[in-house]
Design a protein around this motif. Sequence first.
Motif, PDB file in Angstrom:
ATOM      1  N   LEU A  77      42.878  36.113  43.116  1.00 57.52           N
ATOM      2  CA  LEU A  77      42.978  36.980  41.939  1.00 57.52           C
ATOM      3  C   LEU A  77      42.817  38.470  42.244  1.00 57.52           C
ATOM      4  O   LEU A  77      43.257  39.311  41.455  1.00 57.52           O
ATOM      5  N   GLU A  78      42.182  38.815  43.363  1.00 55.77           N
ATOM      6  CA  GLU A  78      41.732  40.192  43.541  1.00 55.77           C
ATOM      7  C   GLU A  78      42.827  41.180  43.929  1.00 55.77           C
ATOM      8  O   GLU A  78      42.684  42.372  43.685  1.00 55.77           O
ATOM      9  N   ASN A  79      43.916  40.726  44.551  1.00 53.27           N
ATOM     10  CA  ASN A  79      44.896  41.651  45.141  1.00 53.27           C
ATOM     11  C   ASN A  79      45.410  42.681  44.147  1.00 53.27           C
ATOM     12  O   ASN A  79      45.419  43.885  44.420  1.00 53.27           O
ATOM     13  N   GLU A  80      45.844  42.244  42.981  1.00 56.96           N
ATOM     14  CA  GLU A  80      46.466  43.146  42.010  1.00 56.96           C
ATOM     15  C   GLU A  80      45.454  43.788  41.081  1.00 56.96           C
ATOM     16  O   GLU A  80      45.832  44.588  40.218  1.00 56.96           O
ATOM     17  N   THR A  81      44.180  43.445  41.219  1.00 61.77           N
ATOM     18  CA  THR A  81      43.145  44.028  40.362  1.00 61.77           C
ATOM     19  C   THR A  81      42.313  45.065  41.111  1.00 61.77           C
ATOM     20  O   THR A  81      42.154  46.201  40.665  1.00 61.77           O
ATOM     21  N   SER A  82      41.767  44.680  42.257  1.00 61.45           N
ATOM     22  CA  SER A  82      40.922  45.594  43.030  1.00 61.45           C
ATOM     23  C   SER A  82      41.366  45.717  44.479  1.00 61.45           C
ATOM     24  O   SER A  82      40.673  46.350  45.283  1.00 61.45           O
ATOM     25  N   GLY A  83      42.509  45.127  44.827  1.00 59.61           N
ATOM     26  CA  GLY A  83      42.921  45.103  46.223  1.00 59.61           C
ATOM     27  C   GLY A  83      42.196  43.989  46.963  1.00 59.61           C
ATOM     28  O   GLY A  83      41.281  43.355  46.423  1.00 59.61           O
ATOM     29  N   PRO A  84      42.543  43.746  48.217  1.00 58.13           N
ATOM     30  CA  PRO A  84      41.948  42.638  48.971  1.00 58.13           C
ATOM     31  C   PRO A  84      40.541  42.947  49.476  1.00 58.13           C
ATOM     32  O   PRO A  84      40.234  42.745  50.660  1.00 58.13           O
ATOM     33  N   LEU A  85      39.689  43.449  48.583  1.00 58.78           N
ATOM     34  CA  LEU A  85      38.345  43.869  48.971  1.00 58.78           C
ATOM     35  C   LEU A  85      37.526  42.701  49.520  1.00 58.78           C
ATOM     36  O   LEU A  85      36.811  42.836  50.507  1.00 58.78           O
ATOM     37  N   TYR A  86      37.625  41.557  48.881  1.00 56.51           N
ATOM     38  CA  TYR A  86      36.804  40.409  49.258  1.00 56.51           C
ATOM     39  C   TYR A  86      37.285  39.785  50.564  1.00 56.51           C
ATOM     40  O   TYR A  86      36.493  39.193  51.293  1.00 56.51           O
ATOM     41  N   LYS A  87      38.575  39.945  50.856  1.00 56.54           N
ATOM     42  CA  LYS A  87      39.148  39.297  52.045  1.00 56.54           C
ATOM     43  C   LYS A  87      39.074  40.179  53.285  1.00 56.54           C
ATOM     44  O   LYS A  87      39.150  39.667  54.403  1.00 56.54           O
ATOM     45  N   VAL A  88      38.962  41.500  53.108  1.00 56.74           N
ATOM     46  CA  VAL A  88      38.901  42.400  54.259  1.00 56.74           C
ATOM     47  C   VAL A  88      37.471  42.429  54.789  1.00 56.74           C
ATOM     48  O   VAL A  88      36.534  42.769  54.064  1.00 56.74           O
ATOM     49  N   VAL A  89      37.299  42.063  56.044  1.00 58.00           N
ATOM     50  CA  VAL A  89      35.974  42.019  56.671  1.00 58.00           C
ATOM     51  C   VAL A  89      35.864  43.163  57.674  1.00 58.00           C
ATOM     52  O   VAL A  89      36.662  43.267  58.612  1.00 58.00           O
ATOM     53  N   LEU A  90      34.898  44.031  57.477  1.00 50.03           N
ATOM     54  CA  LEU A  90      34.656  45.158  58.384  1.00 50.03           C
ATOM     55  C   LEU A  90      33.512  44.803  59.319  1.00 50.03           C
ATOM     56  O   LEU A  90      32.450  44.355  58.881  1.00 50.03           O
TER      57      LEU A  90
END
Length: 220
Positions: free
Chosen positions: A108-121
């Motif tokens: 769900l996040e891509n079009e709402t907040s971007g791939p914030l949850y999937k990007v691991v720093l």
Amino acid sequence: MPESKYTQEQYKEDFLSDEKKREKALERALDTRKFEVELYWKRAAYFWTFIGAVLAGFIAVQASSITNKTDLSVVLSCVGFVFSVAWFCVNRGSKHWQENWEKHVDMLENETSGPLYKVVLTRGKPSGVCEHARHLLTGPSPLSVSKINQLISLYIALLWAVLVWYSLPDLNSNSGMNLFYCSVIFLSIFACISFFWLGRTFQGGFWHRASIRSTEINNG
């Protein structure tokens, strides 16, 4: 009735086609995931407390000289074993539902907040012996806290199984194995099997039955 298949196209139609619906779904998925994580650690605390109390009782019995020491040791070790297996199963169930909501966030996040949850720093790779040693001792590592907790629960369950065997009288002695011990062990094994057999979440459809009461004032 078996569970029905759910496709990517259906998911997009149900959750991603409308902006407000997508934002609301993402908000609920994040909140429910947070709630599942809180429940996970509350359940862990519950099992730790109970298993710790049983272990304390087992040690106290082993250190005593009461006449029914063997009987109590077998019962307590079986109780500890059953609760440890239950804890292991609850950990797996909690992890299942936690990952369910994490996957929803991923979708769900891509079009709402971007791939914030999937990007691991992560940190840059250490260089040199000293940095490698410092990183090994104090640096972060992509270890799963829930998986480690799950492995601990499995270890505790196996430890209780060893204590059950330790508590039983020597088979070469005159006391032998009696019906009480066999019954307690059989009941414990049956309870553990039922966790895997009957404890699974129902995946079929639900058809509800409903009824309503009729209420009126009798003027007679």
